[in-house]
Write a protein that holds these residues in place. Structure first.
Motif, PDB file in Angstrom:
ATOM      1  N   GLY A  83       8.472  60.725 -65.040  1.00  0.00           N
ATOM      2  CA  GLY A  83       9.374  61.553 -65.009  1.00  0.00           C
ATOM      3  C   GLY A  83      10.897  61.476 -65.058  1.00  0.00           C
ATOM      4  N   GLY A  84      11.152  60.457 -65.873  1.00  0.00           N
ATOM      5  CA  GLY A  84      12.561  60.045 -66.121  1.00  0.00           C
ATOM      6  C   GLY A  84      13.086  60.148 -67.466  1.00  0.00           C
ATOM      7  N   LEU A  85      12.783  59.103 -68.223  1.00  0.00           N
ATOM      8  CA  LEU A  85      13.442  59.253 -69.728  1.00  0.00           C
ATOM      9  C   LEU A  85      12.663  60.282 -70.472  1.00  0.00           C
ATOM     10  CD1 LEU A  85      13.486  55.545 -70.674  1.00  0.00           C
ATOM     11  CD2 LEU A  85      15.304  56.897 -69.786  1.00  0.00           C
ATOM     12  N   ASP A  86      11.850  61.020 -69.840  1.00  0.00           N
ATOM     13  CA  ASP A  86      10.897  62.017 -70.658  1.00  0.00           C
ATOM     14  C   ASP A  86      11.974  63.296 -70.904  1.00  0.00           C
ATOM     15  OD1 ASP A  86      10.733  62.738 -67.870  1.00  0.00           O
ATOM     16  OD2 ASP A  86       9.758  64.470 -68.437  1.00  0.00           O
ATOM     17  N   SER A  87      13.038  63.398 -69.797  1.00  0.00           N
ATOM     18  CA  SER A  87      13.938  64.564 -69.940  1.00  0.00           C
ATOM     19  C   SER A  87      15.079  64.249 -70.942  1.00  0.00           C
ATOM     20  CB  SER A  87      14.665  64.537 -68.413  1.00  0.00           C
ATOM     21  OG  SER A  87      13.464  65.019 -67.836  1.00  0.00           O
ATOM     22  N   ALA A 138      10.390  71.180 -71.766  1.00  0.00           N
ATOM     23  CA  ALA A 138      10.933  71.945 -70.497  1.00  0.00           C
ATOM     24  C   ALA A 138      12.164  72.004 -70.594  1.00  0.00           C
ATOM     25  CB  ALA A 138      10.261  71.231 -69.598  1.00  0.00           C
ATOM     26  N   VAL A 139      13.067  71.127 -70.889  1.00  0.00           N
ATOM     27  CA  VAL A 139      14.632  71.250 -70.883  1.00  0.00           C
ATOM     28  C   VAL A 139      14.907  72.351 -71.751  1.00  0.00           C
ATOM     29  CG1 VAL A 139      16.719  69.895 -71.323  1.00  0.00           C
ATOM     30  CG2 VAL A 139      14.886  68.752 -70.125  1.00  0.00           C
ATOM     31  N   ILE A 140      14.632  72.292 -72.995  1.00  0.00           N
ATOM     32  CA  ILE A 140      14.858  73.208 -73.905  1.00  0.00           C
ATOM     33  C   ILE A 140      14.570  74.806 -73.579  1.00  0.00           C
ATOM     34  CG2 ILE A 140      14.513  74.230 -76.179  1.00  0.00           C
ATOM     35  CD1 ILE A 140      13.878  71.262 -77.237  1.00  0.00           C
ATOM     36  N   THR A 141      13.414  75.042 -72.882  1.00  0.00           N
ATOM     37  CA  THR A 141      13.079  76.307 -72.433  1.00  0.00           C
ATOM     38  C   THR A 141      13.957  76.539 -71.307  1.00  0.00           C
ATOM     39  OG1 THR A 141      10.699  75.867 -73.260  1.00  0.00           O
ATOM     40  CG2 THR A 141      10.872  77.575 -71.718  1.00  0.00           C
TER      41      THR A 141
END
Length: 519
Positions: A467-471, A477-480
């Motif tokens: 749950g770090g570099l995935d963002s 999820a970030v785009i939405t």
């Protein structure tokens, strides 16, 4: 070998580009894998049917019940009106003066209670928008505030979290979702406290600079003030999936105000630009809760049943039947994390139906929509897992593997680095973690055993590392989240970046350092 290695990096770049451009991962992953196959000289059809597809099918077979029950639960929380009522109740308790804290707390309660992160986004945005408006807090902080509650400590750190990112490590390390509780609580608390500090710091900084809630945004400049994107999972960018991959239930509801219910008739709003999504639709009005305590019951049940099944019920049952060849030689430890969460979500689903038994027929639409909308999220992530299986099968991947294991001889460091990097590349915590553990899981287990590292600690660190570099900016999820909030990357990604990437990564690194120091 050199050409094959170049092909791997080119395929990764192509995957990121296609995902960022909104191409469905179900299509983008095999296309990107094709590039790697060609440059490595692999047989195309055989690699696709006998490496890509089995890995994809394996992920679906392992986690579809989680996605399905989670989708139905989220849809029921929305249709029953419990999700909105829950948010409003907590807001009344804390008041608009604590807008940031109220938003984070409510978001965290929803996701820790089993509601998927995307459902929480659509419920929380209208509430946060009203809170920030009353407190005159710059609206660019809304995405980061919601993100702290749904995409950080309740997704990977807090023990017992029913999100898939906390379930996947259990399949590889034979642990439960409550693995390393003390470590998880410390890590989750640090992420929460540092995240709150950053949000409060940024709030004061922006307000001192004269920025307010009513300042016009980039999208308002382009489409006119008052434009409401009204996104749902139906019209969110295709293929974007994170813990996010379980966004399933939101296709049935709109982003509404904290008081008003979703629209109940199908309609489309023409914004004069085809790039904007179609307005949200729904086929059924949410039911009005008759008791403000009722919305908390399903969430409490998720925790109670998950904990009870993990610690008491499942371990005390006779599982000798699993020794039968029909079950493939599995043990309880192989499946307990998944089974406990399924039982917890089923209990929550049943509780909502019983609490609304007189309206059971009206709730049926939630079952229908939840079932339908559980499919795309899991196939998105499964397609990424298939892509990872193809990459791991290439001869050139040995160079990548040796490079990752060459970073450190410590199992915790290696697991965290491999999971973080692959999650960042794929833009998916669950997909990246599955790919990493499929490729390195057995080696990591052996390393950890040799070094005397607990499997529970491996579980917690690996989960948090996902749950770090995935963002990264191409994360679904970030785009939405940004689109639902009507804000651009330029306006809000800086704070989302700090909350969901920098802080969790630093906290995970600090925990690893502490473990190595203490021994």
């Amino acid at each position: 070998m050199a050409i094959g290695l170049i092909g791997i990096f080119v395929s990764l770049a192509l995957l990121i580009t296609l995902a960022y451009r909104g191409v469905s991962i179900i299509i983008a992953a095999p296309i990107a894998a094709l590039v790697a196959m060609i440059t490595s000289g692999m047989p195309l059809l055989a690699t696709y049917t006998d490496i890509f597809m089995p890995a994809m099918a394996g992920f679906v077979g392992s986690y579809f019940p989680i996605f399905l029950t989670g989708a139905i639960f989220g849809a029921l929380m929305l249709f029953s009106g419990y999700a909105t009522d829950l948010a409003n109740t907590i807001t009344r308790w804390l008041g608009p003066a604590r807008a940031v804290f109220a938003t984070v707390l409510t978001s965290a309660l929803m996701t820790y209670g089993g509601i998927s992160v995307f459902v929480a986004v659509f419920v929380m945005f209208p509430l946060a928008r009203e809170l920030f408006r009353v407190a005159d807090i710059p609206r660019r902080l809304i995405p980061a505030t919601i993100a702290l509650g749904i995409l950080t400590f309740t997704m990977t750190a807090i023990p017992g979290a029913p999100q898939v990112q906390n379930i996947i490590p259990g399949q590889f390390f034979q642990t439960s979702t409550f693995a390393a509780p003390a470590l998880g609580i410390v890590g989750g608390t640090l992420v929460f406290l540092v995240g709150m500090f950053w949000l409060e710091f940024r709030k004061k900084q922006l307000m001192r600079a004269g920025e307010s809630f009513n300042d016009i945004t980039t999208l308002e400049t382009k489409y006119g003030r008052g434009a409401d994107l009204g996104l749902t999972a139906d019209n969110a960018p295709n293929g974007h999936s994170n813990s996010e991959a379980s966004s399933e239930a939101t296709a049935t509801t709109t982003a509404t105000s904290a008081v008003k219910a979703p629209v109940t008739t199908r309609k489309e709003i023409d914004y004069g630009d085809e790039d904007l999504p179609v307005a949200a639709t729904t086929t059924q009005a949410p039911l009005a809760p008759t008791n403000h305590f009722f919305p908390f019951i399903p969430l409490l049940l998720v925790f109670i049943v998950n904990f009870s099944a993990t610690q008491f019920v499942l371990p005390n049952l006779d599982w000798s039947v699993l020794e039968d060849d029909a079950f493939g030689g599995i043990t309880l430890s192989d499946r307990s994390a998944t089974w406990a969460v399924i039982l917890a979500l089923l209990a929550a689903i049943i509780s909502i139906v019983l609490l609304n038994i007189r309206r059971a027929k009206e709730l049926w639409q939630a079952f229908v929509d939840g079932t339908k909308n559980s499919l795309q999220p899991i196939f998105n992530t499964a397609s990424e897992v298939g892509y990872g299986a193809v990459i791991a099968s290439l001869a050139a991947f040995t160079i990548v593997r040796d490079g990752i294991f060459g970073i450190s001889s410590n199992a915790l460091v290696t697991s965290a680095v491999s999971t973080s990097v692959i999650s960042g590349v794929t833009g998916s915590a669950s997909g990246g973690m599955t790919i990493a553990l499929n490729a390195f899981g057995e080696d990591l287990r052996n390393m950890a055993v040799d070094q005397g590292i607990s499997m529970e600690v491996m579980h917690r660190i690996t989960s948090m590392a996902s749950g770090g570099l995935d963002s990264m900016p191409h994360n679904g999820a970030v785009i939405t989240l940004l689109m639902v909030c009507g804000l651009s990357h330029r306006e809000s990604y800086k704070d989302v970046f700090m909350i969901t990437l920098v802080i969790p990564t630093l906290v995970t690194a600090a925990l690893i350092g502490g473990i190595l120091l203490i021994g």
